[in-house]
Motif scaffolding. Structure first.
Motif, PDB file in Angstrom:
ATOM      1  N   HIS A  98     -56.197 -23.983  16.112  1.00 49.79           N
ATOM      2  CA  HIS A  98     -56.816 -24.449  14.866  1.00 49.79           C
ATOM      3  C   HIS A  98     -55.877 -24.172  13.712  1.00 49.79           C
ATOM      4  CE1 HIS A  98     -59.789 -24.878  11.608  1.00 49.79           C
ATOM      5  NE2 HIS A  98     -60.490 -25.584  12.474  1.00 49.79           N
ATOM      6  N   HIS A  99     -55.796 -25.125  12.764  1.00 46.40           N
ATOM      7  CA  HIS A  99     -54.849 -25.004  11.661  1.00 46.40           C
ATOM      8  C   HIS A  99     -55.261 -23.964  10.628  1.00 46.40           C
ATOM      9  CE1 HIS A  99     -57.967 -27.551   9.962  1.00 46.40           C
ATOM     10  NE2 HIS A  99     -57.488 -27.276   8.759  1.00 46.40           N
ATOM     11  N   ALA A 146     -61.173 -38.029  26.138  1.00 55.79           N
ATOM     12  CA  ALA A 146     -60.823 -37.640  24.782  1.00 55.79           C
ATOM     13  C   ALA A 146     -61.878 -38.180  23.819  1.00 55.79           C
ATOM     14  CB  ALA A 146     -59.441 -38.180  24.419  1.00 55.79           C
ATOM     15  N   ARG A 155     -54.994 -33.492  30.527  1.00 55.21           N
ATOM     16  CA  ARG A 155     -53.993 -32.650  29.862  1.00 55.21           C
ATOM     17  C   ARG A 155     -53.625 -31.419  30.681  1.00 55.21           C
ATOM     18  NH1 ARG A 155     -56.658 -32.899  23.929  1.00 55.21           N
ATOM     19  NH2 ARG A 155     -58.492 -32.994  25.265  1.00 55.21           N
ATOM     20  N   ASP A 168     -61.808 -39.805  20.953  1.00 51.91           N
ATOM     21  CA  ASP A 168     -61.667 -41.189  20.486  1.00 51.91           C
ATOM     22  C   ASP A 168     -62.149 -42.173  21.548  1.00 51.91           C
ATOM     23  OD1 ASP A 168     -60.679 -40.327  18.102  1.00 51.91           O
ATOM     24  OD2 ASP A 168     -58.568 -40.708  18.579  1.00 51.91           O
ATOM     25  N   PRO A 184     -50.624 -25.573  15.461  1.00 50.80           N
ATOM     26  CA  PRO A 184     -51.828 -26.306  15.059  1.00 50.80           C
ATOM     27  C   PRO A 184     -51.548 -27.174  13.824  1.00 50.80           C
ATOM     28  CG  PRO A 184     -52.344 -24.004  15.485  1.00 50.80           C
ATOM     29  CD  PRO A 184     -50.851 -24.118  15.451  1.00 50.80           C
ATOM     30  N   ARG A 189     -56.438 -29.344  16.633  1.00 53.86           N
ATOM     31  CA  ARG A 189     -55.363 -30.249  17.052  1.00 53.86           C
ATOM     32  C   ARG A 189     -54.081 -29.445  17.018  1.00 53.86           C
ATOM     33  NH1 ARG A 189     -54.300 -33.856  13.019  1.00 53.86           N
ATOM     34  NH2 ARG A 189     -53.172 -35.280  14.393  1.00 53.86           N
ATOM     35  N   THR A 190     -53.236 -29.673  18.001  1.00 48.55           N
ATOM     36  CA  THR A 190     -52.002 -28.900  18.033  1.00 48.55           C
ATOM     37  C   THR A 190     -50.857 -29.760  18.517  1.00 48.55           C
ATOM     38  OG1 THR A 190     -51.110 -26.755  18.725  1.00 48.55           O
ATOM     39  CG2 THR A 190     -52.198 -28.027  20.411  1.00 48.55           C
ATOM     40  N   LYS A 207     -48.535 -35.657  13.841  1.00 48.46           N
ATOM     41  CA  LYS A 207     -47.863 -34.907  14.894  1.00 48.46           C
ATOM     42  C   LYS A 207     -46.449 -34.515  14.453  1.00 48.46           C
ATOM     43  CE  LYS A 207     -46.438 -37.046  18.621  1.00 48.46           C
ATOM     44  NZ  LYS A 207     -46.434 -37.724  19.955  1.00 48.46           N
ATOM     45  N   SER A 245     -62.363 -30.106  15.014  1.00 45.65           N
ATOM     46  CA  SER A 245     -61.860 -29.455  16.215  1.00 45.65           C
ATOM     47  C   SER A 245     -60.390 -29.138  16.034  1.00 45.65           C
ATOM     48  CB  SER A 245     -62.074 -30.371  17.423  1.00 45.65           C
ATOM     49  OG  SER A 245     -61.686 -29.720  18.618  1.00 45.65           O
ATOM     50  N   PRO A 302     -56.261 -31.915   9.969  1.00 47.65           N
ATOM     51  CA  PRO A 302     -56.698 -33.317  10.160  1.00 47.65           C
ATOM     52  C   PRO A 302     -55.859 -34.332   9.393  1.00 47.65           C
ATOM     53  CG  PRO A 302     -58.605 -31.886   9.862  1.00 47.65           C
ATOM     54  CD  PRO A 302     -57.387 -31.041   9.608  1.00 47.65           C
TER      55      PRO A 302
END
Length: 304
Positions: free
Chosen positions: A145-146, A215, A39, A217, A284, A234-235, A291, A232, A287
């Motif tokens: 982070h959300h 990653a 990334r 997964d 962010p 996600r953004t 996207k 964790s 879960p």
């Protein structure tokens, strides 16, 4: 450990490979793609966008490790006039200054926050509900982070102080992260690291210690370990090219919800053609969100 295998040639994998080779190990890196960087890759062409975020924070662990090995390379300075063009979305409108309640959390007299309490609960006692939430959302630029308010108060307070620091701690590798990746790869090759690109690993070797730097997964499948999960950040990232317009904001921080927009061609004009700017929106996502949910919120902030 005389021989070590590293699966994944991104920033983490290359860091592991260089560190192990410096200690005298013979290292082999397997990367599924035809290029290294993960990334941290930067696209080719007239628009030099990054697959991930684009800032390097001075004083952080990445900076220290790279600086010790002279791998940071040339940096693009941020003009002072651009740094002053920070805008904040608060109560649905753009403004130039944060709410006064939020500033209470940055006063020198505020002591260290506790580790074992969440940030929102602790910050309410210092700045009230609205000030605490605005500060938590502002920290999203450094946390991805959300719900930053749910994290450890000590952890978020440290990020808040760094994110609000003047002059800013953020530094920008000239030309994007690809230059840093290339210097990391060159350091690895000079240390004798063997790099195999287009080499997808489906079964881990049993004759050497292995560093899995993929990653989450992919690591879970590779290690056949369903329990390999953890909360964790996600953004969603949205890169947008626009025509240059005088007076555009350098960055917009969303204080109503976690989100950040930055015109990152402002400090490095080589990232976009003449007369154009590159903007990255970072939102962010929780879960349970997709996207598409994050992209929709980023577009809403970009429209504003």
């Amino acid at each position: 450990m005389h021989r070590i295998t590293v699966v994944g040639g991104g920033f983490a994998g290359l860091t592991a490979a260089v560190t192990a080779a410096e200690a005298g190990a013979k290292v082999t890196v397997y990367e599924a793609h035809h290029t290294l960087g993960g990334r941290a890759r930067t696209s080719e062409g007239p628009y030099r966008t990054n697959d991930g975020p684009h800032a390097l924070y001075r004083g952080g662990p990445h900076w220290s490790w790279l600086a010790q090995r002279d791998l940071i390379g040339p940096l693009a300075p941020l003009p002072v006039r651009e740094a002053a063009r920070l805008r904040l979305r608060y109560r649905g409108v753009l403004r130039r200054t944060p709410p006064l309640a939020m500033l209470r959390l940055l006063r020198r007299g505020v002591g260290p926050a506790p580790v074992d309490a969440d940030f929102l609960t602790w910050a309410r006692g210092v700045a009230g509900e609205e000030g605490a939430r605005a500060a938590a959302h502002y920290c999203a630029v450094a946390l991805f982070h959300h719900d930053p308010g749910s994290l450890s108060a000590a952890f978020v307070q440290e990020r808040l102080r760094r994110a609000a620091k003047l002059p800013p701690e953020a530094r920008y590798p000239r030309g994007g992260w690809q230059g840093v990746v290339d210097r990391l790869a060159a350091r690895a090759w000079n240390l004798g690291v063997r790099v195999e690109t287009l080499s997808r690993v489906d079964t881990l070797p049993t004759d050497t210690p292995v560093v899995v730097a993929t990653a989450l997964d992919a690591a879970r499948r590779l290690l056949n370990d369903p329990a390999l999960t953890w909360p964790s950040g996600r953004t969603a990232l949205v890169d947008l090219a626009v025509r240059t317009r005088r007076g555009d904001a350098f960055a917009v921080s969303d204080l109503d919800a976690p989100g950040w927009i930055e015109r990152f061609a402002a400090q490095d004009r080589t990232l976009a053609p003449a007369g154009e700017q590159l903007i990255q929106g970072q939102v962010p996502i929780a879960p349970h969100e997709s996207k598409a949910d994050g992209v929709a919120r980023a577009e809403d902030l970009l429209d504003l």
